[in-house]
Design a protein around this motif. Structure first.
Motif, short mmCIF file in Angstrom:
data_model
loop_
_atom_site.label_atom_id
_atom_site.label_comp_id
_atom_site.label_asym_id
_atom_site.label_seq_id
_atom_site.Cartn_x
_atom_site.Cartn_y
_atom_site.Cartn_z
N ARG A 49 0.14 -6.86 -11.80
CA ARG A 49 -0.78 -5.67 -11.93
C ARG A 49 -2.23 -6.07 -11.53
O ARG A 49 -2.91 -5.29 -12.13
N ARG A 90 -6.29 -8.27 -1.95
CA ARG A 90 -6.68 -8.00 -0.28
C ARG A 90 -5.87 -9.21 0.38
O ARG A 90 -6.03 -10.40 0.08
N GLU A 146 0.77 -1.09 0.14
CA GLU A 146 0.07 -0.05 0.00
C GLU A 146 0.76 1.25 0.04
O GLU A 146 0.36 2.24 -0.40
N ILE A 187 -4.48 -3.80 0.82
CA ILE A 187 -4.60 -4.11 -0.42
C ILE A 187 -3.36 -3.83 -1.13
O ILE A 187 -2.40 -2.81 -0.71
N GLN A 222 -4.93 -6.11 -8.56
CA GLN A 222 -5.26 -5.93 -7.18
C GLN A 222 -5.77 -6.68 -6.46
O GLN A 222 -6.59 -7.48 -6.89
N LEU A 239 -0.93 -4.99 -4.77
CA LEU A 239 -0.65 -5.30 -6.24
C LEU A 239 0.17 -6.64 -6.47
O LEU A 239 1.53 -6.62 -6.21
#
Length: 205
Positions: free
Chosen positions: A172, A176, A137, A167, A174, A169
């Protein structure tokens, strides 16, 4: 399922079969042989005292094996016999761990019989290129290894675990952070990924 407490020592295969009832399960995972080679695998039956799995890399009877299995976690034991396209192994565990395994296997068996909902919404795969870059993050980047992944999430091996619910990556994609694993953490993707570009997206630099 027969519940029984077992000694911490490994049991001979015949005795293990008498003490525990094996159930048919289909669990994906990975395992490591004594020479530290790792391979993906699929468990075909399992009891609190042992399991049989399909495996591309087969060791020798008596070899120590460490396996990480979906829904079960880490187990270790010794190869007891070679089967077609795989091997059978004991599970070395304390009585408390065996009780936990028995409860997990009961749930897995009932889930298949009753078609209960579960968290394996998509089949998991082991990527051809497991090395990826994770962006935290705060923008920090770290290299990690993908244990396995599906269209909806991934299991990650890493020395540093991001905070739960943060959160990140993966490549690429995304996601949690939803739970910690013994050697890493699990991600749930924010959006289901297309199978055609899944591996390319998560390993993108």
């Amino acid at each position: 399922m027969k519940m029984a407490l077992a000694n911490k020592k490994f049991l001979p295969a015949a005795e293990e079969r008498r003490r525990f009832q094996r159930v048919k399960v289909h669990l994906l995972g990975r395992y490591m042989l004594p020479d530290r080679r790792e391979f993906p695998c699929q468990v075909i039956n399992m009891s609190p005292g042992g399991l049989a799995l399909l495996a591309p890399g087969i060791g020798n009877v008596g070899d120590r094996v460490v396996a990480y299995l979906d829904h079960i976690g880490r187990v270790e034991g010794k190869i007891t016999r070679i089967i077609d396209n795989g091997f059978a192994m004991t599970i070395g565990a304390t009585p408390r761990k065996r009780d936990k395994l028995a409860a997990q296997l009961t749930w897995l068996a009932n889930r298949d019989i009753l078609n209960l909902p579960e968290d394996r919404r998509h089949d998991r795969i082991v990527p051809r290129n497991p090395i990826a870059v994770l962006t935290l993050e705060d923008g920090t980047k770290m290299t990690c290894r993908i244990i396995d992944l599906s269209l909806s999430g991934a299991a990650i091996a890493a020395e540093n675990r991001p905070p739960l619910k943060s959160i990140v990556l993966l490549g690429r994609v995304q996601g949690r952070v939803v739970r910690n694993l013994e050697d890493g953490f699990a991600l749930e993707f924010m959006h289901e990924q297309p199978i055609e570009t899944l591996e390319e997206s998560v390993t993108a630099r």
